[in-house]
Design an enzyme around this catalytic site. Structure first.
Site, PDB file in Angstrom:
ATOM      1  N   ARG A 123       0.279  -1.652   0.112  1.00 16.74           N
ATOM      2  CA  ARG A 123       0.007  -0.079   0.044  1.00 16.74           C
ATOM      3  C   ARG A 123       0.596   1.357   0.199  1.00 16.74           C
ATOM      4  O   ARG A 123       0.580   2.798  -0.298  1.00 16.74           O
ATOM      5  CB  ARG A 123      -1.058   0.084   1.709  1.00 16.74           C
ATOM      6  CG  ARG A 123      -1.855  -1.006   0.592  1.00 16.74           C
ATOM      7  CD  ARG A 123      -3.235  -0.911   2.032  1.00 16.74           C
ATOM      8  NE  ARG A 123      -3.559  -1.922   2.725  1.00 16.74           N
ATOM      9  CZ  ARG A 123      -4.241  -2.357   3.471  1.00 16.74           C
ATOM     10  NH1 ARG A 123      -5.111  -1.582   3.997  1.00 16.74           N
ATOM     11  NH2 ARG A 123      -4.561  -3.692   3.573  1.00 16.74           N
ATOM     12  N   VAL A 124       2.254   1.529   0.095  1.00 15.52           N
ATOM     13  CA  VAL A 124       3.065   2.367   0.345  1.00 15.52           C
ATOM     14  C   VAL A 124       3.062   2.508  -1.246  1.00 15.52           C
ATOM     15  O   VAL A 124       3.403   3.382  -1.665  1.00 15.52           O
ATOM     16  CB  VAL A 124       4.622   1.922   1.480  1.00 15.52           C
ATOM     17  CG1 VAL A 124       5.110   2.920   0.586  1.00 15.52           C
ATOM     18  CG2 VAL A 124       3.718   2.466   2.396  1.00 15.52           C
TER      19      VAL A 124
END
Lengths: 498, 72
Positions: A362-363
């Protein structure tokens, strides 16, 4: 020193001795059983206080009542009997912190397990609040695992929590250990937390790390399967405190929790023995909080606090690939992404057995180095398109040339991602392999020759483009000129079959 | 009503013991119920146990502390 001098020395020292009353708090054991002890008395007790029983046995106060305490034992219960005195240490459970821990193996209450004495100056509580919102800064620096499949498509940043999830024997620990090995010379310190594992496994891992030269920047916190559930419960919190001790000095830390499934089981054991009400799958009601408060302590700290970070790689073991079970769904919702490993892929030879469709970070690309960003853009799409096409090709139907070339390229990509155990790639290696794939040079290699081919190509490029390699590994950037140079060298190279 | 147990060695005289009890009551309040225990292993001095809070002024403990101090 003569006899006279020794006695004079002792006399002088004794003169400086301060006679003062020794104060402590005492309780009495009223019931012992199943690693749980009931203590009567013990005034001014603290929640989570470390208690000392006779014979060097320690325990932790977990149930505070009006007239006493319910405690869980960290060591074997055979030395504790009814009527024994219990001393309150007035400290909650603490973990040692500091550089003296590097290269050492400790247990969750700070005792050395590797046979050498441990002297530590500072201790910090194992339960600490997570950094607040103001104390954090965005994750934008890359943590390289050295594994091409992860660094290109599921990149991890410093301060991120990335879950490694899969069935048993799919290579979860291998990914974590290879990531630790790859942190050599990167300034990242590592903490490996073994929860409920076989002692022989932990010994093997320590051996692997020692042989790779990784122990000089790693701390191992171990609570093996034969230790009490309370010890296994405390292990990850102790390991996190050790990591926080380093992060507070501005360092970047990688912490691996292996694994949190066994941690949840140990917590369930402890809670059921303390007669706490069971919930879903007999886990206590706060099993989510158990993991969320642990993983929230991994963060990227702001500049004011030193700019350090803690990157967490928790490991969860699933049963038959069931991601929708209780603990896996809990931890997936807490972490910033997962690396999903499948046994099917593993057994068909794709190792690391990463399912790139279900894995996510998700980063993502904001944490990737520029050189990698430039070459890894379309890889996930190409891979998923290949997998879709490959299903049709399996039926042996007639394929047109455009589809065939896409299938060949996809097969090449899958094979490039295969990587050996304990063989991390540097940034230059990864970028060079992806450029070689893009150029189409490696298409058509025979299945069983990929390892030899990639090795030959990389050693050729290490020689030919050594200046570019050193620059790229240091700065993380790739100029147009450097890219052209690498592409030219790839075009010149050809595989000699010996 | 708090309970206090004073542990003394057998070599303490009655006079000293009564003086001690008086001092303890003044220090910790007069609502104490005092009990006496005799334990020769403490060598001398006394140990106060007030509902679990221990004040150890025995000679045995002082010797242990001194040993720790000298070998530190």
């Amino acid at each position: 020193m003569s006899e006279m001098n020794i006695s004079a020395f002792l006399k002088k020292k004794i003169e400086n001795f301060n006679v003062a009353p020794v104060e402590y708090r005492l309780g009495t054991v009223t019931r012992v059983g199943d690693g749980v002890v009931r203590v009567k008395g013990l005034p001014e007790r603290l929640y989570g206080e470390l208690l000392e029983f006779g014979g060097g046995v320690f325990g932790m106060a977990v149930d505070l009542e009006e007239d006493g305490v319910g405690a869980v034992l960290f060591d074997n219960a055979d030395k504790v009997s009814v009527g024994d005195p219990v001393r309150g240490t007035s400290t909650v459970t603490e973990a040692p912190v500091g550089e003296a821990l590097l290269g050492r193996v400790i247990d969750p209450i700070g005792r050395a397990l590797d046979g050498k004495p441990l002297s530590v100056e500072k201790y910090m509580p194992t339960e600490r609040p997570a950094p607040s919102i103001i104390e954090r800064s965005p994750v934008n620096r890359s943590l390289e695992t050295g594994i091409l499949a992860i660094d290109s498509m599921i990149p991890i940043g410093r301060g991120q929590r990335e879950l490694i999830i899969g069935d048993r024997q799919t290579g979860k620990t291998t990914i974590a250990i290879d990531s630790i090995i790859n942190q050599k010379n990167s300034g990242v310190l590592c903490v490996y937390c073994a929860i409920g594992q076989k002692a022989s496994n932990v010994a093997g891992i320590i051996d692997t790390l020692t042989k790779a030269g990784a122990m000089s920047y790693t701390v191992v916190v171990a609570a093996t399967a034969s230790q009490s559930p309370a010890m296994q419960y405390l292990a990850p919190y102790c390991a996190c405190t050790v990591a926080e001790g380093f992060a507070a000095t501005g360092k970047d830390v990688l912490i691996v929790y292996d694994d949190l499934s066994k941690h949840a089981v140990a917590y369930r054991t402890m809670s059921l023995l303390l007669h706490r009400p069971p919930g879903r799958e007999a886990f206590p009601g706060d099993v989510f909080y158990l993991h969320s408060r642990l993983l929230e302590r991994s963060a990227c700290l702001s500049e004011e606090l030193g700019g350090g970070s803690i990157t967490a790689m928790p490991i969860i073991e699933t049963m038959s690939g069931n991601l929708s079970a209780y603990i896996p769904t809990n931890v997936i919702s807490i972490t910033d992404g997962q690396i999903f490993l499948e046994s099917e892929l593993f057994h068909s030879g794709v190792r690391p057995a990463v399912n790139t469709g279900l894995s996510v970070s998700r980063v993502g690309r904001s944490a990737q180095r520029n050189a990698m960003k430039a070459v890894s853009g379309s890889l996930r799409i190409e891979l998923s398109q290949y997998r879709e096409m490959a299903v049709f090709a399996r039926f042996g139907s007639d394929i047109d040339s455009a589809t065939k070339s896409m299938l060949d390229k996809g097969e090449c990509l899958v094979n490039i991602f295969k990587q050996g155990k304990g063989c991390p790639y540097s940034l230059f290696d990864e970028v060079a392999l992806l450029l070689a794939y893009k150029s189409g040079k490696l298409v058509g290699t025979k299945q069983n020759q990929y390892a030899a081919v990639t090795e030959a190509l990389l050693s050729f490029l290490h020689e030919k483009c050594s200046a570019v390699m050193n620059e790229m590994n240091l700065s993380g950037d790739m100029t147009e000129k450097q890219r052209e140079e690498i592409e030219k060298s790839i075009a010149e190279w050809s595989y000699e079959n010996e | 009503m708090r309970k206090c147990i004073i542990t003394v060695a057998s070599n303490m005289t009655e006079e000293t013991y009564n003086y001690l009890v008086d001092k303890v009551k003044r220090q910790f309040g007069f609502d104490l119920v005092i009990g006496k225990a005799v334990d020769d292993s403490i060598i001398g001095g006394f140990i106060l146990n007030i509902d679990g809070q221990i004040f150890d002024l025995s000679i045995r403990t002082q010797l242990d502390e001194m040993k720790r101090y000298l070998t530190a």
